[in-house]
Write a protein that holds these residues in place. Structure first.
Motif, PDB file in Angstrom:
ATOM      1  N   GLY A 244       6.435 -51.728 -48.743  1.00 62.65           N
ATOM      2  CA  GLY A 244       5.068 -51.294 -48.437  1.00 62.65           C
ATOM      3  C   GLY A 244       4.956 -49.834 -48.031  1.00 62.65           C
ATOM      4  N   GLU A 245       6.102 -49.239 -47.641  1.00 62.21           N
ATOM      5  CA  GLU A 245       6.090 -47.860 -47.125  1.00 62.21           C
ATOM      6  C   GLU A 245       5.496 -46.859 -48.110  1.00 62.21           C
ATOM      7  N   LYS A 246       5.824 -47.002 -49.382  1.00 62.94           N
ATOM      8  CA  LYS A 246       5.375 -46.030 -50.375  1.00 62.94           C
ATOM      9  C   LYS A 246       4.318 -46.595 -51.323  1.00 62.94           C
ATOM     10  N   ALA A 247       3.867 -47.801 -51.020  1.00 65.48           N
ATOM     11  CA  ALA A 247       3.002 -48.495 -51.978  1.00 65.48           C
ATOM     12  C   ALA A 247       1.672 -47.773 -52.208  1.00 65.48           C
ATOM     13  N   ALA A 248       1.148 -47.105 -51.175  1.00 71.54           N
ATOM     14  CA  ALA A 248      -0.181 -46.505 -51.302  1.00 71.54           C
ATOM     15  C   ALA A 248      -0.146 -45.144 -51.981  1.00 71.54           C
ATOM     16  N   ASP A 249       1.045 -44.550 -52.084  1.00 71.91           N
ATOM     17  CA  ASP A 249       1.137 -43.197 -52.630  1.00 71.91           C
ATOM     18  C   ASP A 249       2.139 -43.165 -53.784  1.00 71.91           C
ATOM     19  N   PRO A 250       1.642 -43.265 -55.017  1.00 78.01           N
ATOM     20  CA  PRO A 250       2.575 -43.349 -56.146  1.00 78.01           C
ATOM     21  C   PRO A 250       3.535 -42.159 -56.222  1.00 78.01           C
ATOM     22  N   LEU A 251       3.059 -40.961 -55.852  1.00 73.57           N
ATOM     23  CA  LEU A 251       3.926 -39.786 -55.968  1.00 73.57           C
ATOM     24  C   LEU A 251       5.136 -39.874 -55.039  1.00 73.57           C
ATOM     25  N   SER A 252       4.916 -40.387 -53.807  1.00 75.42           N
ATOM     26  CA  SER A 252       6.037 -40.501 -52.873  1.00 75.42           C
ATOM     27  C   SER A 252       7.072 -41.496 -53.412  1.00 75.42           C
ATOM     28  N   MET A 253       6.597 -42.516 -54.101  1.00 76.18           N
ATOM     29  CA  MET A 253       7.514 -43.475 -54.720  1.00 76.18           C
ATOM     30  C   MET A 253       8.304 -42.793 -55.843  1.00 76.18           C
ATOM     31  N   TYR A 254       7.630 -41.977 -56.629  1.00 74.02           N
ATOM     32  CA  TYR A 254       8.296 -41.297 -57.746  1.00 74.02           C
ATOM     33  C   TYR A 254       9.410 -40.372 -57.246  1.00 74.02           C
ATOM     34  N   LEU A 255       9.213 -39.794 -56.037  1.00 73.93           N
ATOM     35  CA  LEU A 255      10.181 -38.818 -55.522  1.00 73.93           C
ATOM     36  C   LEU A 255      11.553 -39.434 -55.232  1.00 73.93           C
ATOM     37  N   ALA A 256      11.605 -40.768 -55.081  1.00 73.46           N
ATOM     38  CA  ALA A 256      12.897 -41.423 -54.865  1.00 73.46           C
ATOM     39  C   ALA A 256      13.802 -41.269 -56.090  1.00 73.46           C
ATOM     40  N   ASP A 257      13.211 -40.959 -57.233  1.00 68.76           N
ATOM     41  CA  ASP A 257      13.977 -40.842 -58.489  1.00 68.76           C
ATOM     42  C   ASP A 257      14.522 -39.436 -58.720  1.00 68.76           C
ATOM     43  N   ILE A 258      14.372 -38.554 -57.746  1.00 66.63           N
ATOM     44  CA  ILE A 258      14.589 -37.126 -57.987  1.00 66.63           C
ATOM     45  C   ILE A 258      15.986 -36.797 -58.527  1.00 66.63           C
ATOM     46  N   PHE A 259      17.019 -37.519 -58.066  1.00 63.72           N
ATOM     47  CA  PHE A 259      18.373 -37.209 -58.538  1.00 63.72           C
ATOM     48  C   PHE A 259      18.814 -38.062 -59.730  1.00 63.72           C
ATOM     49  N   THR A 260      18.058 -39.100 -60.032  1.00 60.79           N
ATOM     50  CA  THR A 260      18.525 -40.009 -61.086  1.00 60.79           C
ATOM     51  C   THR A 260      17.900 -39.719 -62.449  1.00 60.79           C
ATOM     52  N   VAL A 261      16.700 -39.157 -62.472  1.00 56.08           N
ATOM     53  CA  VAL A 261      16.006 -38.997 -63.760  1.00 56.08           C
ATOM     54  C   VAL A 261      16.723 -38.020 -64.706  1.00 56.08           C
ATOM     55  N   THR A 262      17.462 -37.075 -64.122  1.00 56.04           N
ATOM     56  CA  THR A 262      18.074 -36.024 -64.940  1.00 56.04           C
ATOM     57  C   THR A 262      18.965 -36.590 -66.040  1.00 56.04           C
ATOM     58  N   ALA A 263      19.810 -37.564 -65.672  1.00 59.29           N
ATOM     59  CA  ALA A 263      20.751 -38.107 -66.661  1.00 59.29           C
ATOM     60  C   ALA A 263      20.008 -38.784 -67.816  1.00 59.29           C
ATOM     61  N   ASN A 264      18.833 -39.335 -67.551  1.00 63.65           N
ATOM     62  CA  ASN A 264      18.059 -39.941 -68.637  1.00 63.65           C
ATOM     63  C   ASN A 264      17.454 -38.877 -69.538  1.00 63.65           C
ATOM     64  N   LEU A 265      17.024 -37.775 -68.927  1.00 63.78           N
ATOM     65  CA  LEU A 265      16.436 -36.696 -69.724  1.00 63.78           C
ATOM     66  C   LEU A 265      17.481 -36.035 -70.613  1.00 63.78           C
ATOM     67  N   THR A 266      18.720 -35.911 -70.101  1.00 59.60           N
ATOM     68  CA  THR A 266      19.760 -35.204 -70.857  1.00 59.60           C
ATOM     69  C   THR A 266      20.620 -36.158 -71.679  1.00 59.60           C
ATOM     70  N   GLY A 267      20.541 -37.457 -71.409  1.00 61.77           N
ATOM     71  CA  GLY A 267      21.346 -38.431 -72.139  1.00 61.77           C
ATOM     72  C   GLY A 267      22.766 -38.590 -71.619  1.00 61.77           C
ATOM     73  N   ASN A 268      23.098 -37.867 -70.539  1.00 68.21           N
ATOM     74  CA  ASN A 268      24.458 -37.972 -70.000  1.00 68.21           C
ATOM     75  C   ASN A 268      24.678 -39.324 -69.322  1.00 68.21           C
TER      76      ASN A 268
END
Lengths: 100, 479
Positions: free
Chosen positions: B410-434
């Motif tokens: 429930g901590e981040k449920a009201a603010d989608p952007l704050s939830m998205y920020l948890a992905d900050i270190f993981t999304v890179t490998a998907n973007l680059t395919g590594n």
């Protein structure tokens, strides 16, 4: 930044029924998200001259619809998933309708 | 989790099965007992299959036959595994945790399932997830959130949260998820597990519900790096049914440098101090084994999340256009065909999915396409190049998998952007395919709870071997 009309236009394009409350909430969500993702504006370069990513075409020989196609022989299972069917046919809505 | 057969690693269980100390039936029953005890409170499984014992008996029979015929049994024969609810198993429900597909029954096996069936695993059930894999907490499931086994008031992570919670609580010995922006690695970090996002194309996606097709990969969760490697080896490989899939030898082998790149500039702000301390400890373990940690610069990495939240909704909204209420899934009739679509999709998709479809439609619309999607594509190429350059000089890039331990439900449920920020270190490998892996790097204390946190290594394309090697050192599996 983004108006209710914009949201309604997008919802129509996306074929999504949205409640009034959700439309209002989306205006607010979009504001925060678009401001954040708008950071990409700082990237230099011409979007019409995108670098070519290291991709290549994957070709295969033409083959008969058969053994290596996962849905072969699954006709009944696919038909069973239809929301509405008549025998082996899918029932769909008539597209051309009389003007109201 | 009390010690029982259900807490064995796959490697240990496979040895016991081969030595006939235990049977698959006993092993699966031990997991069923844990399911009975834990699943109601954790909500890790959306469905536990009714035929688990029959599958286990069949595996035991196959082992006996292998023995009679002098064949070596596959190490996964009779091992209880669970798969995410977006992976198709013929004849079984697959809903992507969505109301849209509540009654959908898969008409064919995903290629990963075909491979796992050939190995002889026992499928325990389908695990909970964020609807259509959109989210980082499994709170977006239409069937309620999955709880973290270490603290039931916290999330298990997502979107493959059910697979992580099931494995961490003894309800299976190995599990599978999909990872579009961190959906395997983030829950692995939150639940004290190993989670692998393979190289783009390393695992066939035939029969897996598509989210972001230039980003999606299927991967395993394991209790150890060794287990994770075994699961990956079983499902990897080129597949005629997925044109983006590649064979193991597709990328050239590279010489090890014994260097680990650390992008210090990304860790200066926003990373929890306890997480950072655990990260430094983990680096020391690697240094004690002869690795050198070097500072690296990834100038575009700060933009990764912004790029991701343009590319991913664009691709997701496109992929989800297939749900029209005509061929399968929820179908609600309106006055016109356009109304049929809008009503079915409005009612079938949950709020986060609707939000991402709207965002994707926006960034792809003609007035904004260049400003968002065009720029994101440019930035993505820059990022890919920066990673390729850095990975020519170091074996892997190391960061904490997530900047924080598991957050509260429930901590981040009201603010989608704050939830998205948890992905900050993981999304890179998907973007680059590594390929990238998360392995446990210790724990942090919050109140009276001890919560696991993970370290992420990213390696060159096709170099999962380096990830396994580093992961084994970091976790102490090998010295």
């Amino acid at each position: 930044m983004i108006s209710k009309t914009d949201i309604e236009d997008l919802a129509r394009l996306a074929r999504l029924d949205l409640s009034e409350t959700e439309k209002e909430a989306l205006i607010k969500d979009f504001e925060g998200i678009l401001e954040y993702v708008g950071q990409v504006a700082a990237v230099s370069g011409d979007v019409n001259q995108k670098p070519i990513p290291p991709l290549r075409n994957v070709m295969r020989d033409d083959a008969l619809y058969g053994a290596d196609v996962p849905t072969t022989g699954k006709q009944e299972a696919l038909l069973a998933a239809l929301p509405k069917r008549e025998g082996d046919y899918a029932v769909v809505r008539k597209i051309i309708q009389k003007e109201a | 989790m009390e010690s029982s057969l259900a807490t064995l690693t796959i490697t240990e269980a496979a040895k016991k099965l081969a030595a006939k100390e235990i049977t698959s039936l006993e092993l699966c029953r031990a997991c069923l007992i844990e399911i009975e005890k834990n699943n109601k409170s954790l909500n890790a499984y959306l469905e536990v299959f009714a035929d688990v014992e029959e599958q286990a008996k069949a595996a035991d029979a196959r082992r006996a036959q292998d023995e009679r015929e002098g064949n070596v049994s596959h190490p996964l024969l009779g091992i209880p595994v669970a798969t995410k609810d977006n992976i198709l198993i013929e004849g079984r429900h697959a809903s992507s945790a969505s109301k849209m597909l509540e009654n959908y029954v898969a008409s064919f096996d995903a290629t990963v399932i075909t491979k796992l069936k050939a190995a002889g695993v026992v499928f325990m059930g389908r695990t909970n997830m964020d609807e259509f894999a959109m989210g980082g907490s499994t709170e977006n499931s239409a069937y309620g959130p999955t709880k973290n086994p270490f603290d039931h008031t916290r999330v298990a992570g997502g979107s493959s949260g059910g697979s992580a919670a099931a494995l961490a609580s003894g309800m299976a010995l190995g599990t599978f998820g999909s990872d579009t922006g961190g959906s395997i690695r983030e829950p692995a970090s939150f639940c004290g597990l190993v989670g692998l996002k393979p190289t783009y194309g390393a695992v066939s996606r035939s029969g897996v519900m598509a989210m972001g097709s230039s980003l999606d990969q299927i991967g395993p969760f394991g209790r150890t790096v060794e287990d994770t490697e075994l699961l990956f080896d079983t499902i990897r490989g080129k597949d005629a049914l997925d044109g983006t899939s590649i064979d193991a030898g597709f990328y050239p082998k590279r010489e090890p440098t014994k260097k680990i790149g650390v992008p210090r500039h990304l860790l200066a702000n926003g990373v929890d101090q306890d997480v950072l301390a655990a990260f430094e400890e983990s680096l020391k373990v690697l240094q004690s084994q002869g690795y050198v940690a070097v500072d690296i610069e990834l100038p575009s990495a700060g933009l990764a999340l912004a790029i991701y939240y343009i590319i991913m909704p664009a691709e997701s909204s496109t992929n989800l256009a297939r749900f029209d209420g005509v061929r399968y899934g929820l179908s609600i009739k309106g006055e016109t065909l356009a109304e049929d679509y809008a009503k079915s999709r409005g009612a079938g998709f949950g709020p986060e999915v609707r939000r991402r479809i709207m965002l994707g439609t926006y960034v792809l619309s003609s007035g904004y396409y260049d400003a968002y999607y065009g720029k994101a594509t440019l930035a993505r190429e820059k990022l890919r190049k920066e990673y390729a350059d850095v990975l020519a000089t170091v074996d892997a890039v190391a960061v904490p998998t997530v900047p924080t331990p598991a957050f509260a439900i429930g901590e981040k449920a009201a603010d989608p952007l704050s939830m998205y920020l948890a992905d900050i270190f993981t999304v890179t490998a998907n973007l680059t395919g590594n390929p990238a892996i998360s392995v446990p790097m210790g724990t942090v204390v919050r109140g009276d709870k001890t919560l696991p946190v993970g370290i992420q290594f990213t390696a060159a394309h096709g170099d999962e071997d380096t990830l396994f090697k580093l992961g084994k050192i970091a976790t102490g599996e090998s010295k």
